[in-house]
Design a protein around this motif. Structure first.
Motif, PDB file in Angstrom:
ATOM      1  N   LEU A  40       0.867  -1.170   0.000  1.00  0.00           N
ATOM      2  CA  LEU A  40       0.000   0.000   0.000  1.00  0.00           C
ATOM      3  C   LEU A  40       0.912   1.231   0.000  1.00  0.00           C
ATOM      4  O   LEU A  40       1.930   1.243   0.697  1.00  0.00           O
ATOM      5  N   TYR A 235      -7.277  -2.437   2.969  1.00  0.00           N
ATOM      6  CA  TYR A 235      -7.770  -1.237   2.286  1.00  0.00           C
ATOM      7  C   TYR A 235      -7.525  -0.013   3.150  1.00  0.00           C
ATOM      8  O   TYR A 235      -7.761  -0.029   4.358  1.00  0.00           O
ATOM      9  N   THR A 241      -2.939   0.804  -4.070  1.00  0.00           N
ATOM     10  CA  THR A 241      -2.425  -0.553  -3.976  1.00  0.00           C
ATOM     11  C   THR A 241      -1.460  -0.783  -5.129  1.00  0.00           C
ATOM     12  O   THR A 241      -1.788  -0.515  -6.286  1.00  0.00           O
TER      13      THR A 241
END
Length: 321
Positions: A40, A235, A241
């Motif tokens: 991330l 998330y 991502t």
């Protein structure tokens, strides 16, 4: 899925941090790409209003009846709209999965002008919908951000391998890339999925890196690791991502894992859930010969491949028309 498996990397530290900050980031990236092939990324500089505006414009297009979208149908090897039944991504792994439950709009760079230095090429396809008129300028702006971000990420990846910062970017002067809008219709639109059917079947991406702006959902992204099997992807609304693909895994001699993932079928208990992802696939200059780094960095010596030819051969495996 734990934050140690897929960590969050703050790119602002890469840009402005001291030597220790940059070294720590490089080590974290190396370890994460060994384990799962995913990161991330925050501090990426993309204002959230831009992907939000793209989603609004794209949904205006996708929600039209099929006959309104048909003039923009992407023919084999070209760009534009692809409707239901166009791909079965799981077939890249040799599994005869049903067609993916997705519609797409894809864009890519046009020919570069070899006589004019390094101009940015026009964006394909040539024909864009007039409804909505905002789609093309929004995607042009987004591609500009992604292009700069991709090179920055490749410099960080080079540092993670203890190579010079231009180890990858010297091969991205006129790169291949594809921006794909993946629209995942609700089950009210698609009907019940067939056995073994996904919004996107299990696969690894084909190029060097992929940058994904996604929406969370019950029929959302899952990531596979040897330790944990299939797990919902982490998330963070402020993060993009990032995963590496097959070309990068080959380049590192399988030190890093091409991130295996899938997008679940539309859920029966959230019948109105439709999601829209912005997927930027970044490769490298078309004629780049990708050769595995030797030991002790590399672990498997793959046969050299030419970047564009390799990616196109993999795309052909999943195309149904």
């Amino acid at each position: 899925m734990s934050t140690s498996t897929i960590p969050t990397i703050d790119l602002s530290l890469w840009r402005t941090g001291d030597r220790q900050d940059r070294d720590r980031l490089a080590v974290t990236v190396d370890q994460a790409l060994e384990r799962a092939g995913f990161l991330l990324v925050t501090g990426h500089g993309v204002h959230p209003d831009l992907p939000a505006a793209i989603r609004t414009a794209a949904r205006t297009f996708f929600h039209q009846p099929a006959d309104a979208k048909l003039p923009f149908l992407a023919k084999t090897g070209q760009y534009g709209w692809s409707g239901p039944g166009a791909v079965a991504t799981g077939r890249a792994e040799g599994v005869m999965t049903p067609p993916d439950l997705v519609e797409t709009w894809s864009a890519a760079p046009g020919p570069y002008d070899a006589t004019a230095g390094r101009p940015e090429p026009e964006m394909l396809p040539d024909s864009w919908p007039s409804r909505p008129p905002a789609l093309r300028p929004l995607l042009t702006q987004y591609v500009r951000s992604m292009r700069a971000l991709a090179d920055e990420l490749l410099e960080l990846l080079a540092a993670a391998l203890r190579r010079t910062l231009d180890f990858f970017t010297r091969h991205t002067t006129r790169p291949d890339w594809t921006l794909t809008l993946n629209w995942y219709p609700a089950i009210n639109t698609t009907g019940a999925p067939r056995p073994g059917q996904f919004r996107v079947g299990p696969h690894t991406d084909f190029g060097t890196i992929t940058v994904l702006d996604r929406q969370p959902g019950k029929g959302g992204l899952q990531i596979h690791t040897e330790d944990s099997g299939w797990q919902d992807a982490p998330y963070d609304p402020e993060a993009l991502t990032v995963n590496i693909g097959d070309l990068m895994a080959r380049w590192t001699g399988d030190r890093w894992r091409s991130g295996r993932h899938r997008v679940l079928a539309p859920p029966a208990d959230a019948r109105s859930e439709d999601l829209l992802s912005l997927v930027y696939f970044f490769d490298c200059d078309p004629h780049t010969v990708v050769e595995s780094l030797p030991a002790p960095i590399g672990r498997v010596a793959h046969s050299p491949v030419t970047a564009r030819a390799y990616v196109r051969s993999k795309v052909a495996e999943i195309a149904l028309r």
